[in-house]
Design a protein around this motif. Structure first.
Motif, PDB file in Angstrom:
ATOM      1  N   THR A 140       0.860  -1.184   0.000  1.00  0.00           N
ATOM      2  CA  THR A 140       0.000   0.000   0.000  1.00  0.00           C
ATOM      3  C   THR A 140       0.899   1.237   0.000  1.00  0.00           C
ATOM      4  OG1 THR A 140      -0.059   0.195   2.401  1.00  0.00           O
ATOM      5  CG2 THR A 140      -1.768  -1.186   1.365  1.00  0.00           C
ATOM      6  N   ARG A 141       0.292   2.379  -0.186  1.00  0.00           N
ATOM      7  CA  ARG A 141       1.081   3.613  -0.215  1.00  0.00           C
ATOM      8  C   ARG A 141       1.807   3.842   1.108  1.00  0.00           C
ATOM      9  NH1 ARG A 141      -0.363   9.693  -2.125  1.00  0.00           N
ATOM     10  NH2 ARG A 141       1.434  10.603  -1.127  1.00  0.00           N
ATOM     11  N   ARG A 142       1.137   3.649   2.214  1.00  0.00           N
ATOM     12  CA  ARG A 142       1.772   3.851   3.529  1.00  0.00           C
ATOM     13  C   ARG A 142       2.937   2.893   3.733  1.00  0.00           C
ATOM     14  NH1 ARG A 142       0.088   8.369   3.266  1.00  0.00           N
ATOM     15  NH2 ARG A 142      -2.038   8.865   3.818  1.00  0.00           N
ATOM     16  N   GLU A 143       2.744   1.644   3.345  1.00  0.00           N
ATOM     17  CA  GLU A 143       3.832   0.670   3.440  1.00  0.00           C
ATOM     18  C   GLU A 143       4.987   1.075   2.531  1.00  0.00           C
ATOM     19  OE1 GLU A 143       1.452  -3.499   4.312  1.00  0.00           O
ATOM     20  OE2 GLU A 143       1.500  -2.720   2.261  1.00  0.00           O
ATOM     21  N   ALA A 144       4.659   1.543   1.331  1.00  0.00           N
ATOM     22  CA  ALA A 144       5.682   1.950   0.364  1.00  0.00           C
ATOM     23  C   ALA A 144       6.491   3.133   0.887  1.00  0.00           C
ATOM     24  CB  ALA A 144       5.034   2.306  -0.968  1.00  0.00           C
ATOM     25  N   GLU A 145       5.815   4.125   1.481  1.00  0.00           N
ATOM     26  CA  GLU A 145       6.516   5.287   2.038  1.00  0.00           C
ATOM     27  C   GLU A 145       7.510   4.851   3.106  1.00  0.00           C
ATOM     28  OE1 GLU A 145       2.764   8.356   1.455  1.00  0.00           O
ATOM     29  OE2 GLU A 145       3.286   7.685   3.471  1.00  0.00           O
ATOM     30  N   SER A 146       7.074   3.938   3.961  1.00  0.00           N
ATOM     31  CA  SER A 146       7.948   3.428   5.013  1.00  0.00           C
ATOM     32  C   SER A 146       9.100   2.621   4.417  1.00  0.00           C
ATOM     33  CB  SER A 146       7.129   2.559   5.968  1.00  0.00           C
ATOM     34  OG  SER A 146       7.929   2.007   6.950  1.00  0.00           O
ATOM     35  N   TYR A 147       8.813   1.784   3.435  1.00  0.00           N
ATOM     36  CA  TYR A 147       9.825   0.931   2.804  1.00  0.00           C
ATOM     37  C   TYR A 147      10.949   1.747   2.171  1.00  0.00           C
ATOM     38  CZ  TYR A 147      11.830  -2.657  -0.234  1.00  0.00           C
ATOM     39  OH  TYR A 147      12.693  -3.523  -0.866  1.00  0.00           O
ATOM     40  N   GLN A 178       4.755  11.754  -2.485  1.00  0.00           N
ATOM     41  CA  GLN A 178       3.795  12.370  -3.404  1.00  0.00           C
ATOM     42  C   GLN A 178       4.528  13.125  -4.521  1.00  0.00           C
ATOM     43  OE1 GLN A 178       0.487  12.027  -3.549  1.00  0.00           O
ATOM     44  NE2 GLN A 178       0.395  13.330  -5.344  1.00  0.00           N
ATOM     45  N   HIS A 179       5.620  13.790  -4.173  1.00  0.00           N
ATOM     46  CA  HIS A 179       6.440  14.496  -5.165  1.00  0.00           C
ATOM     47  C   HIS A 179       6.906  13.527  -6.256  1.00  0.00           C
ATOM     48  CE1 HIS A 179       9.636  17.032  -6.826  1.00  0.00           C
ATOM     49  NE2 HIS A 179      10.431  15.990  -6.675  1.00  0.00           N
ATOM     50  N   HIS A 180       7.383  12.356  -5.859  1.00  0.00           N
ATOM     51  CA  HIS A 180       7.878  11.375  -6.824  1.00  0.00           C
ATOM     52  C   HIS A 180       6.744  10.782  -7.656  1.00  0.00           C
ATOM     53  CE1 HIS A 180      12.095  11.491  -5.817  1.00  0.00           C
ATOM     54  NE2 HIS A 180      11.746  11.533  -4.539  1.00  0.00           N
ATOM     55  N   PRO A 233       1.807   4.024  -9.371  1.00  0.00           N
ATOM     56  CA  PRO A 233       1.062   2.931  -8.736  1.00  0.00           C
ATOM     57  C   PRO A 233       0.659   1.885  -9.776  1.00  0.00           C
ATOM     58  CG  PRO A 233       0.088   5.072  -8.181  1.00  0.00           C
ATOM     59  CD  PRO A 233       1.122   5.310  -9.226  1.00  0.00           C
ATOM     60  N   CYS A 234       0.720   0.614  -9.395  1.00  0.00           N
ATOM     61  CA  CYS A 234       0.284  -0.435 -10.324  1.00  0.00           C
ATOM     62  C   CYS A 234      -1.230  -0.559 -10.304  1.00  0.00           C
ATOM     63  CB  CYS A 234       0.944  -1.764  -9.990  1.00  0.00           C
ATOM     64  SG  CYS A 234       0.539  -2.446  -8.381  1.00  0.00           S
ATOM     65  N   LYS A 235      -1.867  -0.050  -9.249  1.00  0.00           N
ATOM     66  CA  LYS A 235      -3.326  -0.088  -9.152  1.00  0.00           C
ATOM     67  C   LYS A 235      -3.798   1.070  -8.287  1.00  0.00           C
ATOM     68  CE  LYS A 235      -7.422  -2.218  -9.261  1.00  0.00           C
ATOM     69  NZ  LYS A 235      -8.195  -2.440 -10.427  1.00  0.00           N
ATOM     70  N   GLU A 236      -4.851   1.754  -8.744  1.00  0.00           N
ATOM     71  CA  GLU A 236      -5.481   2.830  -7.977  1.00  0.00           C
ATOM     72  C   GLU A 236      -6.975   2.583  -7.967  1.00  0.00           C
ATOM     73  OE1 GLU A 236      -3.109   6.940  -8.275  1.00  0.00           O
ATOM     74  OE2 GLU A 236      -4.107   6.379 -10.142  1.00  0.00           O
ATOM     75  N   TYR A 237      -7.595   2.839  -6.821  1.00  0.00           N
ATOM     76  CA  TYR A 237      -9.032   2.686  -6.723  1.00  0.00           C
ATOM     77  C   TYR A 237      -9.578   3.755  -5.794  1.00  0.00           C
ATOM     78  CZ  TYR A 237     -13.645   0.724  -6.104  1.00  0.00           C
ATOM     79  OH  TYR A 237     -14.991   0.562  -6.086  1.00  0.00           O
ATOM     80  N   GLN A 246      -3.819   3.165  -3.276  1.00  0.00           N
ATOM     81  CA  GLN A 246      -2.764   3.028  -4.285  1.00  0.00           C
ATOM     82  C   GLN A 246      -1.879   1.863  -3.888  1.00  0.00           C
ATOM     83  OE1 GLN A 246      -1.201   7.059  -3.839  1.00  0.00           O
ATOM     84  NE2 GLN A 246      -1.801   7.464  -5.961  1.00  0.00           N
ATOM     85  N   LEU A 247      -1.577   0.996  -4.853  1.00  0.00           N
ATOM     86  CA  LEU A 247      -0.716  -0.152  -4.623  1.00  0.00           C
ATOM     87  C   LEU A 247       0.530  -0.041  -5.490  1.00  0.00           C
ATOM     88  CD1 LEU A 247      -3.436  -2.952  -4.617  1.00  0.00           C
ATOM     89  CD2 LEU A 247      -2.399  -1.829  -2.638  1.00  0.00           C
TER      90      LEU A 247
END
Length: 69
Positions: free
Chosen positions: A14-21, A30-32, A40-44, A52-53
């Motif tokens: 998820t976006r939160r996991e990605a930010e931490s990773y 968000q800038h990137h 994102p590979c998927k947005e809903y 966002q995934l």
């Protein structure tokens, strides 16, 4: 070869996991996204409910890009 459910879930975040990773703040990440350094590979959804995934491989590429601009 087909990926198992567990293997798939290890490769997507998820976006939160990605930010931490990648070790970035929400604003920096968000800038990137805006600059298309990560897509994102998927947005809903929309607004605050948007999901966002991201693929782990894409996040590793973003880490390298940030380290070596």
């Amino acid at each position: 070869m087909k990926m198992s459910k567990e293997e798939f879930l290890e490769q997507i975040m998820t976006r939160r996991e990605a930010e931490s990773y990648v070790g970035m703040s929400n604003v920096a990440f968000q800038h990137h996204i805006r600059n298309k350094n990560i897509i994102p590979c998927k947005e809903y959804g929309v607004g605050r409910g948007k999901v966002q995934l991201f693929w782990k491989d894409d996040l590793n590429k973003l880490k390298e890009f940030v380290k070596n601009p």
